[in-house]
Scaffold this active site. Structure first.
Site, PDB file in Angstrom:
ATOM      1  N   GLY A 181       0.932  -1.433  -0.012  1.00 57.81           N
ATOM      2  CA  GLY A 181       0.020   0.091  -0.017  1.00 57.81           C
ATOM      3  C   GLY A 181       0.713   1.301   0.104  1.00 57.81           C
ATOM      4  O   GLY A 181       0.390   2.336  -0.536  1.00 57.81           O
TER       5      GLY A 181
ATOM      6  N   ASN B 279      -5.253  -7.474  -1.571  1.00 57.08           N
ATOM      7  CA  ASN B 279      -4.223  -6.260  -1.735  1.00 57.08           C
ATOM      8  C   ASN B 279      -5.056  -5.252  -2.547  1.00 57.08           C
ATOM      9  O   ASN B 279      -4.535  -4.000  -2.805  1.00 57.08           O
ATOM     10  CB  ASN B 279      -3.314  -6.846  -2.605  1.00 57.08           C
ATOM     11  CG  ASN B 279      -2.182  -7.787  -1.895  1.00 57.08           C
ATOM     12  OD1 ASN B 279      -1.396  -8.573  -2.354  1.00 57.08           O
ATOM     13  ND2 ASN B 279      -2.085  -7.672  -0.549  1.00 57.08           N
ATOM     14  N   LEU B 280      -5.936  -5.849  -3.619  1.00 56.59           N
ATOM     15  CA  LEU B 280      -6.425  -4.955  -4.591  1.00 56.59           C
ATOM     16  C   LEU B 280      -7.234  -3.800  -3.859  1.00 56.59           C
ATOM     17  O   LEU B 280      -7.719  -2.883  -4.931  1.00 56.59           O
ATOM     18  CB  LEU B 280      -7.557  -5.827  -5.397  1.00 56.59           C
ATOM     19  CG  LEU B 280      -6.921  -7.118  -6.110  1.00 56.59           C
ATOM     20  CD1 LEU B 280      -7.690  -7.772  -7.262  1.00 56.59           C
ATOM     21  CD2 LEU B 280      -5.447  -6.710  -6.705  1.00 56.59           C
ATOM     22  N   GLN B 281      -7.727  -3.717  -2.716  1.00 56.71           N
ATOM     23  CA  GLN B 281      -8.647  -2.666  -2.058  1.00 56.71           C
ATOM     24  C   GLN B 281      -7.628  -1.527  -2.026  1.00 56.71           C
ATOM     25  O   GLN B 281      -8.141  -0.438  -2.085  1.00 56.71           O
ATOM     26  CB  GLN B 281      -9.072  -3.065  -0.898  1.00 56.71           C
ATOM     27  CG  GLN B 281      -9.411  -2.011   0.086  1.00 56.71           C
ATOM     28  CD  GLN B 281      -8.540  -1.707   1.340  1.00 56.71           C
ATOM     29  OE1 GLN B 281      -7.533  -2.323   1.217  1.00 56.71           O
ATOM     30  NE2 GLN B 281      -9.145  -0.940   1.970  1.00 56.71           N
ATOM     31  N   ARG B 282      -6.257  -1.631  -1.915  1.00 55.50           N
ATOM     32  CA  ARG B 282      -5.437  -0.421  -1.698  1.00 55.50           C
ATOM     33  C   ARG B 282      -4.061  -0.329  -2.580  1.00 55.50           C
ATOM     34  O   ARG B 282      -3.401   0.530  -2.799  1.00 55.50           O
ATOM     35  CB  ARG B 282      -5.019  -0.367  -0.243  1.00 55.50           C
ATOM     36  CG  ARG B 282      -4.160  -1.462   0.145  1.00 55.50           C
ATOM     37  CD  ARG B 282      -4.197  -1.502   1.914  1.00 55.50           C
ATOM     38  NE  ARG B 282      -3.453  -2.847   2.083  1.00 55.50           N
ATOM     39  CZ  ARG B 282      -4.025  -3.973   2.057  1.00 55.50           C
ATOM     40  NH1 ARG B 282      -5.308  -4.177   1.614  1.00 55.50           N
ATOM     41  NH2 ARG B 282      -3.299  -5.091   2.555  1.00 55.50           N
TER      42      ARG B 282
ATOM     43  N   LYS C 291       4.635  -9.828  -6.668  1.00 60.47           N
ATOM     44  CA  LYS C 291       4.471  -8.495  -6.408  1.00 60.47           C
ATOM     45  C   LYS C 291       5.448  -7.678  -7.389  1.00 60.47           C
ATOM     46  O   LYS C 291       5.213  -6.696  -8.137  1.00 60.47           O
ATOM     47  CB  LYS C 291       4.078  -8.049  -5.085  1.00 60.47           C
ATOM     48  CG  LYS C 291       2.781  -8.132  -4.305  1.00 60.47           C
ATOM     49  CD  LYS C 291       2.933  -7.609  -3.011  1.00 60.47           C
ATOM     50  CE  LYS C 291       1.539  -7.795  -2.258  1.00 60.47           C
ATOM     51  NZ  LYS C 291       1.692  -6.928  -1.277  1.00 60.47           N
TER      52      LYS C 291
ATOM     53  N   ASP D 183       5.557  -3.228   6.884  1.00 61.24           N
ATOM     54  CA  ASP D 183       4.020  -3.394   7.406  1.00 61.24           C
ATOM     55  C   ASP D 183       4.285  -3.877   8.957  1.00 61.24           C
ATOM     56  O   ASP D 183       3.603  -4.409   9.338  1.00 61.24           O
ATOM     57  CB  ASP D 183       2.935  -3.656   6.737  1.00 61.24           C
ATOM     58  CG  ASP D 183       3.252  -5.389   6.287  1.00 61.24           C
ATOM     59  OD1 ASP D 183       4.460  -5.719   6.454  1.00 61.24           O
ATOM     60  OD2 ASP D 183       2.342  -5.988   5.972  1.00 61.24           O
ATOM     61  N   ASN D 184       5.570  -4.125   9.499  1.00 62.81           N
ATOM     62  CA  ASN D 184       6.007  -4.851  10.631  1.00 62.81           C
ATOM     63  C   ASN D 184       7.103  -4.199  11.271  1.00 62.81           C
ATOM     64  O   ASN D 184       7.907  -3.560  10.649  1.00 62.81           O
ATOM     65  CB  ASN D 184       6.134  -6.415  10.308  1.00 62.81           C
ATOM     66  CG  ASN D 184       7.582  -6.442   9.416  1.00 62.81           C
ATOM     67  OD1 ASN D 184       8.629  -6.644   9.921  1.00 62.81           O
ATOM     68  ND2 ASN D 184       7.238  -6.485   8.062  1.00 62.81           N
TER      69      ASN D 184
ATOM     70  N   CYS E  81      -2.650  -4.728  10.422  1.00 67.75           N
ATOM     71  CA  CYS E  81      -3.845  -4.513   9.385  1.00 67.75           C
ATOM     72  C   CYS E  81      -4.786  -5.444   9.049  1.00 67.75           C
ATOM     73  O   CYS E  81      -5.736  -5.270   8.641  1.00 67.75           O
ATOM     74  CB  CYS E  81      -3.064  -3.679   7.960  1.00 67.75           C
ATOM     75  SG  CYS E  81      -2.235  -2.020   8.204  1.00 67.75           S
TER      76      CYS E  81
ATOM     77  N   CYS F 234      -8.115 -17.356  16.696  1.00 67.22           N
ATOM     78  CA  CYS F 234      -8.152 -16.046  15.777  1.00 67.22           C
ATOM     79  C   CYS F 234      -7.453 -16.645  14.699  1.00 67.22           C
ATOM     80  O   CYS F 234      -7.381 -17.520  14.196  1.00 67.22           O
ATOM     81  CB  CYS F 234      -7.671 -14.641  16.648  1.00 67.22           C
ATOM     82  SG  CYS F 234      -6.067 -15.044  16.982  1.00 67.22           S
TER      83      CYS F 234
END
Length: 382
Positions: A39, A68-71, A84, A128-129, A191, A340
């Protein structure tokens, strides 16, 4: 030296006050490394390539997934499952064939970070980590490289520029001045758990690219020593001043870190997989054996309803955020297996229930991810 084609391509940039041909030539000569093609990485890659940054490196090893495609807007549905990194570099080559690209299709770690990063002028952190953020920061400090940092979560994002060389020869603050030590992993939902507003990734990633171009072209005032905080729901920004800490373990008066360390261990990110099994844990194999033998425990799924709808173990679904208000649905007399996606939320749920007097509690180690990997490979997880 800019070609005629480049003079035309970058005309709207070259005619800007304080930019000119000199600024454009600086971009062309520059070498920028982008960590991640997600993102944040995508808007950086596209805007830096479009602006004429001459050499762009990319570190990315992941594949394109439906979520992934949402952002991550340069990928398409027919590319799901593809690399990617290769897709991203193909896109920026088509956008600007003048850009030289270098792909590092690998996981960045302490064994390769210095060798990769030393070849670049500026590093862009689109990870992202926490382990990668500390790793990239420390490598940049050791190599004296400026680092353009950003992070996003839910509706909020932050951007700054770390480790900038100032006119007096000193270096600006770095990530460890802002976050000296990582928080416990259970306090840092990803996320995947908390979600992220898609347009936010574009906004914050573009802000990063803006800082990279300013840094390379020596324009304006950088976010050096200032952390920009942006709230997309209220459309407000505020700034947090960052000062260098003399006790910073890598850049302070008496540094104790002079080489890269084990960042997974430092951040506790692999606690679930690497530590010995505790009395609270149950493995997916043990749970499967119980179910096969007819000793089916009470299963409590603390993921969000949309996650449960995609795949589940036929347990009761109560999201972690609603758990304390729904205790009346639970029995204190049954053995309960809480689960979870990865195991972090279920650990927090176990602590909540234990504090409310529940016993006979078990936490499914590795969560639904482990179940999919070891028991049911056909289970869909996003």
């Amino acid at each position: 030296m800019l070609s005629k084609e480049e003079l035309i391509r970058y005309n709207r940039q070259i005619i800007l006050p304080d930019f000119g041909i000199k600024g454009q030539e600086k971009l062309k000569a520059a070498r920028v490394l982008v960590i991640g093609a997600g993102g944040l990485g995508i808007p950086n890659l596209t805007y830096l390539a479009a602006a004429g940054v001459g050499n762009i490196g990319l570190v990315e090893f992941d594949e394109i997934s439906l979520t992934n495609l949402q952002r991550q807007v340069i990928y398409t549905a027919n590319q799901i499952g593809e690399s990617k990194s290769k897709s991203a570099l193909a896109t920026i080559r088509q956008l600007n064939p003048n850009v030289n690209t270098q792909l590092y299709e690998t996981r960045l770690d302490a064994s390769n970070a210095l060798d990769i990063i030393r070849n670049y002028d500026v590093v862009v952190d689109g990870s992202d980590n926490l382990p990668t953020r500390y790793l990239v920061n420390d490598a940049c400090v050791l190599l004296e490289k400026p680092l353009v940092y950003a992070a996003i979560y839910r509706y909020e994002g932050q951007v700054t520029v770390f480790n900038v060389q100032r006119t007096d020869g000193s270096r600006g603050p770095n990530y460890r001045d802002l976050f000296p030590v990582p928080p416990p992993p259970e306090m840092v939902p990803s996320c995947n758990e908390g979600g992220v507003f898609g347009a936010l990734a574009g906004i914050i990633g573009t802000m990063q690219a803006n800082e990279v171009i300013k840094l390379l072209a020596e324009l304006g005032e950088l976010l050096d020593g200032r952390l920009l905080l942006y709230d997309s729901q209220s459309f407000t920004t505020r700034f947090l001043n960052i000062k260098s800490n003399k006790n910073n373990p890598i850049s302070g008066d008496q540094p104790t870190i002079n080489s890269l360390i084990d960042y997974e261990a430092f951040c506790g990110a692999e606690r679930t997989e690497k530590t010995e099994k505790s009395d609270d844990d149950i493995s997916v194999q043990e749970l499967k054996e119980m179910i096969d033998n007819g000793r089916i425990p009470f299963l409590l799924d603390v993921r969000e309803p949309y996650e449960y709808a995609i795949s589940n173990l036929n347990g009761l679904n109560i999201p972690l955020s609603e758990l304390e208000n729904e205790l009346h649905q639970l029995s204190q007399n049954e053995t309960m297996v809480i689960h979870c996606k990865s195991g972090q939320r279920s650990q927090r749920a176990l602590e909540i229930l234990r504090n409310r007097g529940f016993s006979n509690l078990k936490h499914l180690r590795g969560g639904i991810l482990a179940w999919q990997k070891e028991i049911d490979n056909d289970m869909e997880i996003y």
